[in-house]
Design a protein around this motif. Structure first.
Motif, short mmCIF file in Angstrom:
data_model
loop_
_atom_site.label_atom_id
_atom_site.label_comp_id
_atom_site.label_asym_id
_atom_site.label_seq_id
_atom_site.Cartn_x
_atom_site.Cartn_y
_atom_site.Cartn_z
N GLY A 290 -5.90 27.15 -3.04
CA GLY A 290 -4.49 27.49 -3.11
C GLY A 290 -4.17 28.89 -2.64
N PHE A 291 -5.14 29.62 -2.10
CA PHE A 291 -4.91 31.01 -1.78
C PHE A 291 -4.59 31.21 -0.30
N ALA A 292 -4.25 32.45 0.03
CA ALA A 292 -4.11 32.88 1.43
C ALA A 292 -4.92 34.15 1.58
N LEU A 293 -5.24 34.51 2.81
CA LEU A 293 -6.07 35.69 3.04
C LEU A 293 -5.73 36.30 4.39
N GLU A 294 -5.77 37.64 4.44
CA GLU A 294 -5.34 38.39 5.62
C GLU A 294 -6.41 38.51 6.69
N THR A 295 -7.19 37.46 6.91
CA THR A 295 -8.23 37.52 7.94
C THR A 295 -7.65 38.11 9.22
N GLN A 296 -8.38 39.05 9.81
CA GLN A 296 -7.80 39.96 10.80
C GLN A 296 -7.27 39.22 12.02
N THR A 297 -6.04 39.51 12.36
CA THR A 297 -5.26 38.95 13.47
C THR A 297 -4.84 37.50 13.24
N ARG A 298 -5.48 36.78 12.33
CA ARG A 298 -5.19 35.36 12.16
C ARG A 298 -5.35 34.96 10.70
N PRO A 299 -4.35 35.25 9.85
CA PRO A 299 -4.48 34.94 8.42
C PRO A 299 -4.71 33.47 8.13
N PHE A 300 -5.42 33.24 7.05
CA PHE A 300 -5.73 31.91 6.52
C PHE A 300 -4.70 31.57 5.46
N TYR A 301 -4.18 30.35 5.50
CA TYR A 301 -3.24 29.87 4.49
C TYR A 301 -3.69 28.50 3.99
N SER A 302 -3.78 28.35 2.67
CA SER A 302 -4.04 27.03 2.10
C SER A 302 -2.76 26.19 2.15
N PRO A 303 -2.88 24.88 2.36
CA PRO A 303 -1.67 24.04 2.37
C PRO A 303 -0.87 24.13 1.08
N LYS A 304 -1.54 24.38 -0.05
CA LYS A 304 -0.83 24.44 -1.33
C LYS A 304 0.18 25.58 -1.39
N GLN A 305 0.01 26.59 -0.52
CA GLN A 305 1.00 27.66 -0.49
C GLN A 305 2.39 27.13 -0.12
N PHE A 306 2.43 25.94 0.47
CA PHE A 306 3.69 25.38 0.95
C PHE A 306 4.03 24.06 0.23
N ALA A 307 3.42 23.85 -0.92
CA ALA A 307 3.65 22.60 -1.65
C ALA A 307 5.08 22.48 -2.14
N ASN A 308 5.75 23.62 -2.36
CA ASN A 308 7.14 23.59 -2.84
C ASN A 308 8.14 23.94 -1.74
N GLY A 309 7.69 23.83 -0.51
CA GLY A 309 8.58 24.11 0.61
C GLY A 309 8.15 25.34 1.38
N ALA A 310 8.90 25.65 2.43
CA ALA A 310 8.57 26.80 3.26
C ALA A 310 8.65 28.08 2.44
N ASN A 311 7.76 29.04 2.76
CA ASN A 311 7.78 30.33 2.08
C ASN A 311 7.34 31.41 3.05
N VAL A 312 8.29 32.06 3.67
CA VAL A 312 7.99 33.11 4.64
C VAL A 312 7.43 34.35 3.95
N SER A 313 7.69 34.48 2.65
CA SER A 313 7.22 35.67 1.94
C SER A 313 5.71 35.80 1.97
N VAL A 314 4.99 34.68 1.93
CA VAL A 314 3.53 34.76 2.00
C VAL A 314 3.08 35.21 3.38
N VAL A 315 3.81 34.83 4.41
CA VAL A 315 3.50 35.30 5.76
C VAL A 315 3.72 36.80 5.86
N VAL A 316 4.81 37.28 5.28
CA VAL A 316 5.08 38.72 5.25
C VAL A 316 3.92 39.46 4.60
N HIS A 317 3.45 38.93 3.47
CA HIS A 317 2.36 39.59 2.74
C HIS A 317 1.10 39.70 3.59
N GLU A 318 0.71 38.60 4.21
CA GLU A 318 -0.55 38.60 4.95
C GLU A 318 -0.45 39.38 6.27
#
Length: 521
Positions: A290-318
């Motif tokens: 369920g996590f996300a990670l700021e892997t350099q130049t290409r962040p990793f996102y788990s699908p569960k980050q979007f289980a409740n709909g789009a969330n640009v805030s997590v993209v901003v964070h990473e």
């Protein structure tokens, strides 16, 4: 996303005791780089400049075969040195000559070159290896996730041990060439720029390059079947995003979020200054985490980050981490606030930009949510301890510290600080004390007491201190939680509290806390 796979002091002591009596004093590289949170992380005696990884991966069996070439310079005379690695090694060569090797602890590869290495010498180390990363368990968990069509390496603070030998600590950053051969019809996604790809005899090789210094935990590898989209920023930077083809109901929300990476990065350049790399993007593999990670130049996102709909805030964070955490990396893991406090504050600034609540309103609400006796205030973001390294207080109380700083120095100086810090320490390492001194120098104000109050005192800042940080009167009252209006962005931001919660589920990881999204409310 964060995991501790090292049993700190006990393992470090064991490794030190394992040094043979025959070794000349001072010629054996230390089995740890010296981080008090993780004493067995990294190694001493050398500094890596480049990793060249040539890999072959079979998704059906999870077999990874590799040859790693490591270019380094010795920082002391060495009769032996360590690499951090967990798979089976068949051969090691140092400067072209076969070297003896042995293993110790959970992930130490001890290398004895044919002849002693002088201090300041350029060294090449070649390691041939093979194994099934998902079968490597350290303290019962793995940083390698198998997917229906492949595998993924993404974890913090450690993941390299599962797929390549390294000096596994942010203090020793290096450039990378990562070449991966996979069955035709399958893709290999990694950091940086895709230099080329070619097919032969049923296998396709993907060649990726990261040409700026990169910490080991920020490297990533994802093998599977992806839909890939490309874009360019206004400055012409290539953006490459990848989505597993079997994300199910989360597919639309994931794309609706990650496809705004270009927009987010362009906005962040206005906040933090020029983007520090020559590649950008993100990827969403079909993993159960369920996590996300700021892997350099290409962040990793788990699908569960979007289980409740789009969330640009997590993209901003990473994406914010590309400046704060990736380009400017921690000296030691105790300095995690200069990663996470700023990434969380970037979400507050995005909320401000989108008209969904100002950073001050988010600060008021955050302060009001936690009464004086809440454990939240007992965590010290400036040095939280290894057990609280990714506690929500590091993020939210860390962001409160930045709002207090903004109120104290004014917007002009504050936003100059946000741009100046990643420019001054680009592609290097720094600690919390460095930032405090930098802020005092630029603002020409004494700020040590402010930072001590918000980052180091294990208690809720009192009403006078909170008022000095600009917090609203309603937030300071005894019944503040009921009196402070919740900003519209709060729900989306709070949904990212598991963004770095790497405790998941089905891979044997420990269920403690995580990273960019983090905790649980």
């Amino acid at each position: 996303m964060h995991r501790r796979f090292i049993v700190p002091s006990a393992l470090a002591a064991t490794l030190l005791l394992a040094i043979p009596a025959a070794a000349a004093p001072g010629t054996v590289g230390a089995p740890g780089i010296g981080d008090p949170y993780y004493p067995a992380s990294g190694n001493g005696g050398y500094d890596v400049s480049h990793y060249d990884l040539r890999l072959k991966y079979q998704p059906r069996t999870d077999l990874l075969e590799g040859t790693a070439t490591i270019l380094a310079t010795t920082t002391q005379e060495l009769s032996r040195f360590n690499l951090d690695f967990g798979l089976d090694v068949s051969e090691v060569r140092v400067n072209g000559r076969k070297a003896r090797f042995a293993t110790s602890g959970d992930h130490e590869l001890e290398v004895t070159p044919a002849e002693k290495l002088a201090k300041g010498r350029a060294v090449s180390v070649v390691v041939r290896y093979a194994g099934k990363p998902s079968e490597l368990k350290i303290n019962g968990w793995t940083a390698w996730a198998r997917t229906p069509d492949g595998g993924v390496a993404a974890q913090e603070p450690d993941s390299a041990v599962w797929w390549y030998p390294s000096n596994d600590h942010p203090l020793d950053k290096a450039t990378y060439d990562i070449s991966v051969s996979v069955p035709d019809g399958t893709q290999a996604i990694s950091n940086g720029v895709l230099q080329s790809q070619s097919s032969k005899l049923g296998w396709t090789r993907f060649n990726w390059r990261s040409d700026k210094p990169q910490a080991t935990y920020l490297t990533t590898l994802a093998v599977g079947k992806f839909d890939i989209t490309t874009d360019r920023t206004a400055d012409g930077l290539l953006v490459l995003n990848a989505y597993s083809k079997d994300l199910g109901a989360n597919a639309g929300a994931a794309r609706a979020s990650i496809e705004r990476t270009t927009e987010v990065a362009e906005w962040l350049t206005e906040v933090f200054g020029p983007y520090p790399y020559n590649a950008l993007g993100g990827y969403v593999p079909n993993v159960t985490s369920g996590f996300a990670l700021e892997t350099q130049t290409r962040p990793f996102y788990s699908p569960k980050q979007f289980a409740n709909g789009a969330n640009v805030s997590v993209v901003v964070h990473e994406i914010a981490h590309q400046w704060y955490g990736n380009s400017v990396s921690v000296d030691g893991w105790k300095d995690i606030w200069i990663n996470e406090g700023f990434a969380r504050y970037s979400q507050w600034l995005w909320s401000e930009k989108e008209g969904e609540g100002t950073a001050q309103e988010l600060a008021d609400f955050t302060y009001a949510q936690h009464p004086a006796d809440a454990p939240f205030w007992q965590v010290k973001p400036g040095d939280p301890g290894p057990d609280n390294q990714f506690d929500i207080a590091v993020y939210d109380r860390g962001a409160l510290a930045l709002q207090a700083l903004r109120y104290e120095v004014g917007d002009d100086t504050f936003f100059a600080l946000l741009k100046g810090w990643p420019a001054e320490h680009a592609h290097a390492n720094a600690n919390v004390g460095d930032f405090v001194r930098y802020a005092e120098r630029v603002s020409r104000k004494p700020l040590a007491a402010l930072f001590d109050t918000w980052l180091y005192q294990p208690s809720r800042p009192t009403a006078p201190a909170a008022a000095d940080a600009g917090l609203a009167e309603a937030a300071l009252s005894a019944r503040s939680a009921a009196r402070v209006e919740r900003p519209a962005s709060w729900k989306k931001i709070a949904a990212t509290n598991t963004v770095h919660d790497h405790g998941d589920h089905g891979h044997g990881e420990r269920p403690d806390r995580g990273h960019a999204g983090h905790e649980h409310r």
